[in-house]
Scaffold this active site. Structure first.
Site, PDB file in Angstrom:
ATOM      1  N   ASP A  25      -5.059   0.336   9.645  1.00 18.76           N
ATOM      2  CA  ASP A  25      -4.522   1.698   9.650  1.00 18.76           C
ATOM      3  C   ASP A  25      -3.384   1.821  10.662  1.00 18.76           C
ATOM      4  OD1 ASP A  25      -4.276   4.334   8.941  1.00 18.76           O
ATOM      5  OD2 ASP A  25      -6.007   5.040  10.087  1.00 18.76           O
ATOM      6  N   ASN A  73      -6.014   6.190  -1.975  1.00 22.49           N
ATOM      7  CA  ASN A  73      -4.582   5.892  -1.798  1.00 22.49           C
ATOM      8  C   ASN A  73      -3.766   6.142  -3.074  1.00 22.49           C
ATOM      9  OD1 ASN A  73      -5.118   3.124   0.530  1.00 22.49           O
ATOM     10  ND2 ASN A  73      -4.619   5.260   0.954  1.00 22.49           N
TER      11      ASN A  73
HETATM   12  C1  FPP Z   1      -2.861   2.190   6.205  1.00 22.45           C
HETATM   13  O1  FPP Z   1      -1.807   2.680   6.977  1.00 22.45           O
HETATM   14  C2  FPP Z   1      -2.468   1.018   5.401  1.00 22.45           C
HETATM   15  C3  FPP Z   1      -2.483   0.967   4.035  1.00 22.45           C
HETATM   16  C4  FPP Z   1      -2.903   2.093   3.200  1.00 22.45           C
HETATM   17  C5  FPP Z   1      -2.031  -0.214   3.296  1.00 22.45           C
HETATM   18  C6  FPP Z   1      -2.313  -1.538   3.921  1.00 22.45           C
HETATM   19  C7  FPP Z   1      -1.414  -2.541   3.324  1.00 22.45           C
HETATM   20  C8  FPP Z   1      -0.840  -3.566   3.982  1.00 22.45           C
HETATM   21  C9  FPP Z   1      -1.125  -3.896   5.381  1.00 22.45           C
HETATM   22  C10 FPP Z   1       0.187  -4.410   3.300  1.00 22.45           C
HETATM   23  C11 FPP Z   1      -0.268  -5.319   2.236  1.00 22.45           C
HETATM   24  C12 FPP Z   1      -1.585  -5.948   2.426  1.00 22.45           C
HETATM   25  C13 FPP Z   1      -1.923  -7.193   2.014  1.00 22.45           C
HETATM   26  C14 FPP Z   1      -3.347  -7.590   2.074  1.00 22.45           C
HETATM   27  C15 FPP Z   1      -0.950  -8.159   1.538  1.00 22.45           C
HETATM   28  P1  FPP Z   1      -1.275   4.160   6.683  1.00 22.45           P
HETATM   29  O2  FPP Z   1      -0.175   4.036   5.690  1.00 22.45           O
HETATM   30  O3  FPP Z   1      -2.412   5.016   6.280  1.00 22.45           O
HETATM   31  O4  FPP Z   1      -0.722   4.553   8.102  1.00 22.45           O
HETATM   32  P2  FPP Z   1      -0.736   5.997   8.778  1.00 22.45           P
HETATM   33  O5  FPP Z   1      -2.180   6.397   8.917  1.00 22.45           O
HETATM   34  O6  FPP Z   1      -0.085   5.770  10.098  1.00 22.45           O
HETATM   35  O7  FPP Z   1       0.038   6.923   7.884  1.00 22.45           O
END
Ligand code: FPP
Length: 254
Positions: A25, A73
């Site tokens: 996150d 998501n």
């Molecule tokens: C949460 O941060 C992250 C995600 C919803 C996506 C995670 C994906 C990756 C790390 C990239 C691809 C993964 C792989 C396994 C290749 P957020 O967007 O919710 O951050 P925020 O809470 O700060 O808005």
């Protein structure tokens, strides 16, 4: 003082968690801090994935589960979903070689059918290609939510009952476990969430019944194997009692 004196500061390789699960996150906030678009944060997140996966395998962790895309998501803006799916496809394609070189098996949990065709195809190819690797299993939770998984398990059990393959009185933990998408994966001993949020967000609710929870303020794109190391050291300094008393645990460990 004695507690501090007894705190371990480096990993005991004989007491490693077999399975670590991570709620990645903070990608969006990391991007925002740099006045960049959210997708830049996800790209940064891939670097963290690479280092964490490699670090975990080198440390001797047997299972690593990453929450890469939740059922919820899908409610994000289309542009971000498309970018994430493309990033996923590109990363899987690019990293399959590294997974092979590092003897890492890829698995996925979640509603894989709901992923875009290309993503599903590439994922399945990588899963098949790495199927015989032995050092570590990397599990990607994609289009995953625990409530979805539990309802799917309930449907499977109801079907068995309806077809008279199972009696209601015989339903137990073991049977329920066998109907989850994690049926061939041990429960995680340690669950990590980055970015300072203290929530489980519909992740592995059944499987983390006795997991140790570790929260860090580090935003996911900044997370590296050193942070994983810190989490494991913290885990190893805890007493896992599973409902027993400290005295019982001490006796068992003597
Ligand atoms: C949460 O941060 C992250 C995600 C919803 C996506 C995670 C994906 C990756 C790390 C990239 C691809 C993964 C792989 C396994 C290749 P957020 O967007 O919710 O951050 P925020 O809470 O700060 O808005």
């Amino acid at each position: 003082m004695s507690v501090l004196k007894n705190l371990k500061t480096s990993i005991n390789t004989e007491r490693l968690p077999r399975h670590i699960a991570i709620i990645m996150d903070g990608n969006g906030r990391w991007a925002k801090q740099q006045s960049k678009l959210r997708v830049f944060g996800h790209q940064g997140g891939v670097e963290a994935v690479r280092d964490t996966v490699e670090g975990a395998a080198e440390m001797g962790i047997k299972y690593l589960t990453l929450y890469a895309f939740s059922t919820e998501n899908w409610n994000r803006p289309k542009l971000e979903i498309d970018a994430l799916m493309e990033l996923l496809v590109n990363t899987i394609n690019k990293e399959t070689r590294t997974l092979m070189d590092n003897d890492i098996r890829l698995q996925a949990i979640g509603n894989i059918e709901s992923l875009p065709k290309k993503c599903k195809r590439n994922l399945e190819e990588a899963i098949n290609k790495t199927a015989n690797n032995k050092r570590m299993t990397l599990v990607l939770a994609l289009s995953y939510s625990s409530k979805w998984e539990i309802i799917e398990a309930v449907k499977k059990i109801a079907e068995k009952v309806e077809k008279q393959k199972l009696q209601i009185r015989d339903i137990n933990e073991e049977i329920f476990n066998s109907c989850l998408s994690t049926h061939n994966i041990p429960n995680p001993e340690l669950l990590i969430r980055t970015s300072g949020e203290h929530r489980i967000s519909n992740f592995l609710l059944w499987q983390i019944a006795y997991s140790e929870l570790y929260f860090t303020d580090v935003l996911w794109p900044d997370f590296r194997r050193e942070h994983l190391n810190d989490a494991i050291v913290n885990y190893q300094n805890r007493e896992r009692r599973f409902g027993k008393t400290s005295e019982q645990i001490e006796k068992e460990n003597a």
